[in-house]
Write a protein that holds these residues in place. Structure first.
Motif, PDB file in Angstrom:
ATOM      1  N   LYS A  28     -19.728  23.667  28.676  1.00 15.95           N
ATOM      2  CA  LYS A  28     -21.220  24.009  28.740  1.00 15.95           C
ATOM      3  C   LYS A  28     -21.990  24.516  30.188  1.00 15.95           C
ATOM      4  O   LYS A  28     -22.919  23.475  30.551  1.00 15.95           O
ATOM      5  N   ALA A  29     -22.293  26.006  30.187  1.00 13.94           N
ATOM      6  CA  ALA A  29     -23.081  26.247  31.243  1.00 13.94           C
ATOM      7  C   ALA A  29     -24.329  25.885  30.592  1.00 13.94           C
ATOM      8  O   ALA A  29     -25.017  26.027  29.485  1.00 13.94           O
ATOM      9  N   GLY A  30     -25.480  25.614  31.536  1.00 15.09           N
ATOM     10  CA  GLY A  30     -26.961  25.176  31.222  1.00 15.09           C
ATOM     11  C   GLY A  30     -27.309  26.484  30.419  1.00 15.09           C
ATOM     12  O   GLY A  30     -27.420  27.458  30.849  1.00 15.09           O
ATOM     13  N   GLY A  31     -27.889  26.423  30.089  1.00 14.23           N
ATOM     14  CA  GLY A  31     -28.187  27.183  28.853  1.00 14.23           C
ATOM     15  C   GLY A  31     -27.814  28.204  27.790  1.00 14.23           C
ATOM     16  O   GLY A  31     -28.414  28.951  26.725  1.00 14.23           O
ATOM     17  N   THR A  32     -26.677  27.268  27.481  1.00 11.45           N
ATOM     18  CA  THR A  32     -25.941  27.992  26.599  1.00 11.45           C
ATOM     19  C   THR A  32     -25.263  26.959  25.627  1.00 11.45           C
ATOM     20  O   THR A  32     -25.602  25.570  25.984  1.00 11.45           O
ATOM     21  N   SER A  33     -24.437  27.497  24.685  1.00 13.65           N
ATOM     22  CA  SER A  33     -24.241  26.004  23.768  1.00 13.65           C
ATOM     23  C   SER A  33     -22.708  26.821  22.556  1.00 13.65           C
ATOM     24  O   SER A  33     -22.629  28.411  22.909  1.00 13.65           O
ATOM     25  N   TYR A  34     -21.782  26.321  22.248  1.00 15.95           N
ATOM     26  CA  TYR A  34     -20.872  25.968  21.879  1.00 15.95           C
ATOM     27  C   TYR A  34     -21.293  27.276  20.458  1.00 15.95           C
ATOM     28  O   TYR A  34     -20.805  28.136  20.133  1.00 15.95           O
ATOM     29  N   GLY A  35     -21.789  26.575  19.861  1.00 12.16           N
ATOM     30  CA  GLY A  35     -22.411  27.618  18.564  1.00 12.16           C
ATOM     31  C   GLY A  35     -22.954  28.905  18.474  1.00 12.16           C
ATOM     32  O   GLY A  35     -23.054  29.586  18.276  1.00 12.16           O
ATOM     33  N   ASN A  36     -23.562  29.169  20.154  1.00 15.65           N
ATOM     34  CA  ASN A  36     -23.910  30.290  20.129  1.00 15.65           C
ATOM     35  C   ASN A  36     -22.955  31.447  20.283  1.00 15.65           C
ATOM     36  O   ASN A  36     -22.728  32.530  19.714  1.00 15.65           O
ATOM     37  N   VAL A  37     -21.215  30.963  20.110  1.00 11.95           N
ATOM     38  CA  VAL A  37     -20.342  31.615  19.909  1.00 11.95           C
ATOM     39  C   VAL A  37     -19.871  32.166  18.612  1.00 11.95           C
ATOM     40  O   VAL A  37     -19.952  33.453  18.413  1.00 11.95           O
ATOM     41  N   ARG A  38     -20.807  31.450  17.614  1.00 13.76           N
ATOM     42  CA  ARG A  38     -20.523  32.046  15.790  1.00 13.76           C
ATOM     43  C   ARG A  38     -22.057  32.259  15.338  1.00 13.76           C
ATOM     44  O   ARG A  38     -21.898  31.778  13.673  1.00 13.76           O
ATOM     45  N   ASP A  39     -22.944  32.370  16.365  1.00 12.87           N
ATOM     46  CA  ASP A  39     -24.044  32.470  15.315  1.00 12.87           C
ATOM     47  C   ASP A  39     -24.125  33.295  14.478  1.00 12.87           C
ATOM     48  O   ASP A  39     -25.569  33.641  14.091  1.00 12.87           O
ATOM     49  N   GLY A  40     -23.222  34.661  14.290  1.00 10.91           N
ATOM     50  CA  GLY A  40     -23.973  35.746  14.295  1.00 10.91           C
ATOM     51  C   GLY A  40     -24.960  37.087  15.274  1.00 10.91           C
ATOM     52  O   GLY A  40     -25.287  38.020  14.689  1.00 10.91           O
ATOM     53  N   ASP A  41     -25.492  36.161  16.097  1.00 15.47           N
ATOM     54  CA  ASP A  41     -26.686  37.007  17.794  1.00 15.47           C
ATOM     55  C   ASP A  41     -25.785  36.963  18.851  1.00 15.47           C
ATOM     56  O   ASP A  41     -25.492  35.923  19.587  1.00 15.47           O
TER      57      ASP A  41
END
Length: 447
Positions: free
Chosen positions: A400-413
């Protein structure tokens, strides 16, 4: 990633794979360019550039080809990860490559494909036609597809290989393997209108090749070499042979082949040892012979029929399902060849659409970036419950690149996202148990 409500089990879907079959599935398997960059090409020069622009000769790549590739649009390209040319498509000293026809179809017109000292190659869903070794223009020694010099793990699938005559017209083989080529599968393909179908071994002393599977192919209007085997082990099952003029499966120089549930029709001498006293052997099971004629045995001529019996036994080390021989013509007609939708047999004489293939996002899709015609606004997240949240899913990936997260793909945001640290990466959403969903919506961060 937003996931909303219906009908597939995530565990079942991940287990499905339209991947390599037969011997190409052994020796570590054949995955081609899986996980690599996907590049679109409409010219031979673009194919060469895609090979040459990789970080290394083993960097995975999927080259999606559409249109006609010919001498007029193929030029040499320089690069540290390739050794290409202007008269053929040269896969030399490379690995982890998929070349797949997409969209309205791909045709290599008078341009052959040469694989040398390479491994883990997938060739899928395109036509190669009228490759000449004499006359003009010439390419690849007249072979539609040729392999040599330590090649390992090639899966050639849903291809159409054809010529317009024989050696006197300038053509040679359609599918040739020599000089230590192993772990190859030719499946769901059409070979037609040529004097020579293909060979394993270039001479009686070139017996270092083998472990080759041929299944669900149509061999039509060929004189001989369907195939010619010099040494090694092969497996031929559920193929349809029709209009074979002189000889079919020619097992020579100690070769052994298992021949299962094939349909031989309107042909001559479809199995045996021909044109040599150095004999090979065969194991036969469940084949049908429809209007097949047999010549008399003699010096350098040892047909297996008319009373076809096994002369050896061959242990096949992989699992496979056999269609009944009587339905082979219909199942091959429904599945074999390029630009036919990548259909396969279900092992019970019925055609089925392709299952998800990790080596190719969707080779039948005209353009993987096109909007879904069934969705009026594919950038709009679907309604319904986000099951990746409601069902307590987790997420992980390769980087994952800086400032990103795996969980961001599924957080609904839609304002958060994941990006890999390099040019490519992998992301996974995982449930503790099977979850039934209706759709998966994947968006780039830019919308």
């Amino acid at each position: 990633m937003v996931v909303a409500g219906v009908a597939f089990s995530m565990n079942q879907a991940s287990a499905q794979s339209g991947g390599a079959t037969g011997y190409a599935a052994l020796n570590g398997g054949t995955t081609g360019g899986a996980g690599g960059q996907v590049v679109r090409a409409t010219t031979g020069t673009q194919i060469n550039a895609a090979l040459c622009n990789r970080a290394s000769a083993s960097t995975p790549i999927i080259i999606q080809v559409e249109g006609t590739i010919n001498h007029g649009n193929t030029s040499d390209v320089s690069g540290s990860s390739c050794d290409v040319g202007s008269t053929l498509i040269d896969l030399k000293n490379v690995s982890n490559v998929t070349i797949v026809g997409v969209g309205s179809g791909a045709v290599f017109d008078q341009i052959g494909i040469h694989i040398r000292s390479s491994s883990n190659i997938i060739l899928q869903n395109f036509t190669v036609r009228n490759v000449k070794k004499s006359g003009s223009p010439t390419s690849n020694g007249g072979d539609a597809i040729g392999m040599e010099a330590g090649v390992r793990n090639v899966w050639a699938d849903h291809l159409t290989l054809e010529a317009s005559g024989g050696e006197s017209e300038g053509y040679d083989g359609l599918f040739d393997m020599k000089n230590d080529t192993k772990y190859v599968t030719l499946s769901y393909s059409v070979l037609r209108n040529s004097e020579r179908g293909g060979l394993i071994g270039s001479s009686e002393s070139d017996t270092s090749n083998g472990f080759v599977t041929f299944h669900h192919n149509l061999y039509q209007n060929l004189n001989s070499r369907v195939p010619l085997l010099r040494g090694g082990i092969a497996h031929s099952y559920n193929n349809h042979f029709t209009g074979i003029v002189e000889s079919g499966i020619n097992s020579r120089a100690g070769a052994r082949i298992q021949v299962d549930n094939n349909y031989f029709e309107d042909s001559k001498d479809v199995l045996g040892t021909f044109y040599t006293d150095e004999r090979g052997a065969w194991e036969v099971n469940g084949n049908l012979f429809d209007n097949v004629t047999w010549s008399s045995p003699g010096s350098e001529n040892y047909p297996a029929g008319p009373n076809v019996q096994s002369t050896t036994s061959v242990a096949i080390p992989y699992s496979h399902r056999l269609d009944r021989a009587e339905c082979v013509p219909s199942i091959v007609a429904a599945t074999a060849g390029a630009n036919r939708g990548l259909k396969t047999s279900d092992g019970d004489c019925s055609a089925q659409p392709p299952t998800p293939d990790p080596t190719d996002p969707d080779p039948t899709e005209p353009d993987p970036t096109d909007p879904d015609p069934t969705d009026p606004d594919p950038t709009e997240p679907p309604g319904g419950a986000n099951l990746s949240l409601a069902s307590g899913a987790g997420a992980d990936g390769s980087s994952k690149a800086g400032g990103t997260s795996y969980g961001n793909v599924r957080d609904g945001d839609m304002s958060t996202y994941w990006s890999p640290s390099g040019a490519t990466g992998r992301i996974s959403v995982k449930w503790d148990s099977d979850v039934t969903v209706s759709s998966i919506n994947i968006r780039e961060a830019a919308g």
